[in-house]
Design a protein around this motif. Structure first.
Motif, mmCIF file in Angstrom:
data_model
loop_
_atom_site.group_PDB
_atom_site.id
_atom_site.type_symbol
_atom_site.label_atom_id
_atom_site.label_comp_id
_atom_site.label_asym_id
_atom_site.label_seq_id
_atom_site.Cartn_x
_atom_site.Cartn_y
_atom_site.Cartn_z
ATOM 1 N N LEU A 128 13.736 3.475 -0.679
ATOM 2 C CA LEU A 128 14.311 3.603 0.662
ATOM 3 C C LEU A 128 13.228 3.809 1.710
ATOM 4 C CD1 LEU A 128 16.825 4.010 2.527
ATOM 5 C CD2 LEU A 128 16.698 6.436 1.929
ATOM 6 N N LEU A 129 12.267 4.684 1.411
ATOM 7 C CA LEU A 129 11.275 5.059 2.407
ATOM 8 C C LEU A 129 10.104 4.090 2.516
ATOM 9 C CD1 LEU A 129 11.072 8.933 1.878
ATOM 10 C CD2 LEU A 129 12.318 7.671 3.634
ATOM 11 N N ASP A 130 9.877 3.265 1.488
ATOM 12 C CA ASP A 130 8.681 2.434 1.569
ATOM 13 C C ASP A 130 8.815 1.281 2.561
ATOM 14 O OD1 ASP A 130 9.988 0.335 0.267
ATOM 15 O OD2 ASP A 130 8.699 0.329 -1.484
ATOM 16 N N VAL A 131 9.999 1.128 3.157
ATOM 17 C CA VAL A 131 10.105 0.164 4.254
ATOM 18 C C VAL A 131 9.354 0.675 5.474
ATOM 19 C CG1 VAL A 131 12.249 1.071 5.259
ATOM 20 C CG2 VAL A 131 11.693 -1.366 5.491
ATOM 21 N N PHE A 132 9.233 2.008 5.591
ATOM 22 C CA PHE A 132 8.488 2.608 6.691
ATOM 23 C C PHE A 132 7.088 3.050 6.268
ATOM 24 C CE2 PHE A 132 12.980 3.466 7.803
ATOM 25 C CZ PHE A 132 13.031 2.738 8.976
ATOM 26 N N VAL A 133 6.926 3.355 4.983
ATOM 27 C CA VAL A 133 5.622 3.760 4.448
ATOM 28 C C VAL A 133 5.315 2.854 3.252
ATOM 29 C CG1 VAL A 133 4.208 5.692 3.661
ATOM 30 C CG2 VAL A 133 6.222 6.134 5.083
ATOM 31 N N PRO A 134 4.813 1.635 3.511
ATOM 32 C CA PRO A 134 4.632 0.665 2.428
ATOM 33 C C PRO A 134 3.686 1.122 1.325
ATOM 34 C CG PRO A 134 4.517 -0.405 4.583
ATOM 35 C CD PRO A 134 4.516 1.070 4.838
ATOM 36 N N LEU A 135 2.917 2.190 1.567
ATOM 37 C CA LEU A 135 1.988 2.669 0.552
ATOM 38 C C LEU A 135 2.679 3.449 -0.563
ATOM 39 C CD1 LEU A 135 -1.038 3.816 2.757
ATOM 40 C CD2 LEU A 135 -0.795 1.686 1.470
ATOM 41 N N LEU A 136 3.955 3.801 -0.378
ATOM 42 C CA LEU A 136 4.663 4.521 -1.426
ATOM 43 C C LEU A 136 4.747 3.654 -2.688
ATOM 44 C CD1 LEU A 136 7.636 6.244 0.444
ATOM 45 C CD2 LEU A 136 5.674 7.354 -0.603
ATOM 46 N N PRO A 137 4.493 4.255 -3.856
ATOM 47 C CA PRO A 137 4.451 3.467 -5.108
ATOM 48 C C PRO A 137 5.832 3.223 -5.703
ATOM 49 C CG PRO A 137 3.935 5.744 -5.581
ATOM 50 C CD PRO A 137 4.152 5.668 -4.076
ATOM 51 N N SER A 138 6.736 2.656 -4.938
ATOM 52 C CA SER A 138 8.098 2.457 -5.442
ATOM 53 C C SER A 138 8.114 1.501 -6.621
ATOM 54 C CB SER A 138 9.008 1.949 -4.325
ATOM 55 O OG SER A 138 8.524 0.734 -3.791
ATOM 56 N N GLY A 139 7.332 0.435 -6.552
ATOM 57 C CA GLY A 139 7.289 -0.509 -7.662
ATOM 58 C C GLY A 139 6.752 0.126 -8.927
ATOM 59 N N VAL A 140 5.730 0.975 -8.776
ATOM 60 C CA VAL A 140 5.162 1.680 -9.933
ATOM 61 C C VAL A 140 6.217 2.567 -10.589
ATOM 62 C CG1 VAL A 140 3.413 3.332 -10.680
ATOM 63 C CG2 VAL A 140 2.857 1.650 -8.920
ATOM 64 N N LEU A 141 6.979 3.269 -9.768
ATOM 65 C CA LEU A 141 7.994 4.187 -10.289
ATOM 66 C C LEU A 141 9.105 3.432 -11.013
ATOM 67 C CD1 LEU A 141 8.651 7.166 -10.444
ATOM 68 C CD2 LEU A 141 9.863 6.967 -8.254
ATOM 69 N N VAL A 142 9.545 2.326 -10.423
ATOM 70 C CA VAL A 142 10.603 1.525 -11.063
ATOM 71 C C VAL A 142 10.127 0.995 -12.412
ATOM 72 C CG1 VAL A 142 11.961 -0.583 -10.882
ATOM 73 C CG2 VAL A 142 11.704 0.877 -8.895
ATOM 74 N N ILE A 143 8.917 0.468 -12.446
ATOM 75 C CA ILE A 143 8.386 -0.096 -13.694
ATOM 76 C C ILE A 143 8.198 0.985 -14.750
ATOM 77 C CG2 ILE A 143 6.266 -1.059 -14.693
ATOM 78 C CD1 ILE A 143 6.136 -2.939 -12.293
ATOM 79 N N THR A 144 7.698 2.157 -14.336
ATOM 80 C CA THR A 144 7.498 3.250 -15.299
ATOM 81 C C THR A 144 8.830 3.716 -15.880
ATOM 82 O OG1 THR A 144 5.531 3.978 -14.087
ATOM 83 C CG2 THR A 144 6.523 5.551 -15.611
ATOM 84 N N PHE A 169 8.895 -9.401 -1.647
ATOM 85 C CA PHE A 169 7.874 -9.283 -2.689
ATOM 86 C C PHE A 169 6.472 -9.150 -2.104
ATOM 87 C CE2 PHE A 169 11.459 -11.068 -4.856
ATOM 88 C CZ PHE A 169 11.378 -10.606 -6.160
ATOM 89 N N ALA A 170 6.265 -9.561 -0.862
ATOM 90 C CA ALA A 170 4.952 -9.518 -0.246
ATOM 91 C C ALA A 170 4.617 -8.103 0.241
ATOM 92 C CB ALA A 170 4.888 -10.500 0.930
ATOM 93 N N PRO A 171 3.365 -7.691 0.166
ATOM 94 C CA PRO A 171 2.980 -6.368 0.647
ATOM 95 C C PRO A 171 3.347 -6.172 2.112
ATOM 96 C CG PRO A 171 1.211 -7.343 -0.642
ATOM 97 C CD PRO A 171 2.238 -8.421 -0.443
ATOM 98 N N ALA A 172 4.124 -5.155 2.406
ATOM 99 C CA ALA A 172 4.582 -4.817 3.759
ATOM 100 C C ALA A 172 5.463 -5.893 4.387
ATOM 101 C CB ALA A 172 3.393 -4.532 4.683
ATOM 102 N N ALA A 190 3.135 -11.588 -8.167
ATOM 103 C CA ALA A 190 4.317 -12.102 -7.456
ATOM 104 C C ALA A 190 4.213 -11.800 -5.972
ATOM 105 C CB ALA A 190 5.591 -11.481 -8.039
ATOM 106 N N GLY A 191 3.714 -10.608 -5.633
ATOM 107 C CA GLY A 191 3.549 -10.244 -4.223
ATOM 108 C C GLY A 191 2.537 -11.128 -3.517
ATOM 109 N N ALA A 192 1.418 -11.401 -4.202
ATOM 110 C CA ALA A 192 0.396 -12.263 -3.612
ATOM 111 C C ALA A 192 0.927 -13.682 -3.424
ATOM 112 C CB ALA A 192 -0.851 -12.280 -4.501
ATOM 113 N N GLY A 193 1.682 -14.153 -4.420
ATOM 114 C CA GLY A 193 2.276 -15.486 -4.298
ATOM 115 C C GLY A 193 3.281 -15.560 -3.169
#
Length: 216
Positions: free
Chosen positions: A23-39, A130-133, A195-198
């Motif tokens: 929810l918050l990484d739309v405003f703070v893209p540095l939050l590791p949401s993807g890392v947390l989901v994958i873990t 999928f793209a950063p920010a 995927a994000g870079a692509g």
């Protein structure tokens, strides 16, 4: 690997943590949401394989994340976050308009997104997720461009579901195939970043292709 994060992924609070991070990484893209989901999805793979206790101790064994609930939490939080950013952009007024005008990236995104939604296509919204920010830029731009919510919301929902399903699948199947180790998580994260870079490359290519077609 799961011993390091067992207390969190082994608790029902993992769903709240994932939802809040996404929810918050739309405003703070540095939050590791993807890392947390994958873990968390990797922990689910450990539980489904029946080795949660051996791999991560009693903390994880007490509660193995459900991948469907995990994906639903991530997708729902993604859409809600997009809508928050959309509302901020829509109500930003002249101050936000000036900020967008000073940013070539935001100005370009606003123009491209407006044209895409007006044509009834919002693939840009899905790619940007999928793209950063990219999610932040597109959601703010959609609101600032005063696009109607019924034009933006379906594409935001599709983007959220696609991103959540992809992230959960990476963690889950990475854990199934490579075991619940940091190697599995690292490979899954690398696939997410690729995927994000692509996606970022395709987002940049879309306006260039449109200009070439217009010139032809």
């Amino acid at each position: 690997m799961l011993e390091s994060v067992g207390p969190l992924v082994g608790s029902p609070w993992i769903y709240a943590a994932v939802a809040l991070s996404v929810l918050l990484d739309v405003f703070v893209p540095l939050l590791p949401s993807g890392v947390l989901v994958i873990t968390a999805a990797t922990a689910a793979a450990a539980g489904s394989a029946g080795d949660a206790t051996a791999a991560a101790g009693d903390a994880v064994a007490d509660h193995v994340p459900d991948i469907l609930v995990l994906a639903l939490c991530a997708a729902t939080a993604s859409v809600v976050g997009d809508l928050f950013a959309y509302r901020v952009g829509r109500r930003g007024g002249e101050r936000l308009d000036r900020a967008i005008a000073r940013s070539r990236r935001l100005t370009s995104a606003q123009e491209r997104l407006g044209a895409a939604l007006a044509r009834g296509g919002g693939a840009l919204v899905v790619l940007a997720r999928f793209a950063p920010a990219g999610r932040s830029v597109v959601s703010l731009a959609a609101g600032a461009a005063q696009r109607r919510v019924r034009e933006f919301l379906p594409w935001s929902a599709l983007a959220g579901v696609a991103w959540a399903a992809y992230s959960v699948a990476l963690g889950y199947y990475g854990g199934q195939w490579l075991g619940t180790t940091w190697l599995a998580t690292g490979v899954s994260l690398a696939a997410l970043f690729v995927a994000g870079a692509g996606a970022a490359f395709l987002v940049r290519r879309r306006p260039a292709a449109a200009e070439e077609n217009a010139a032809a």
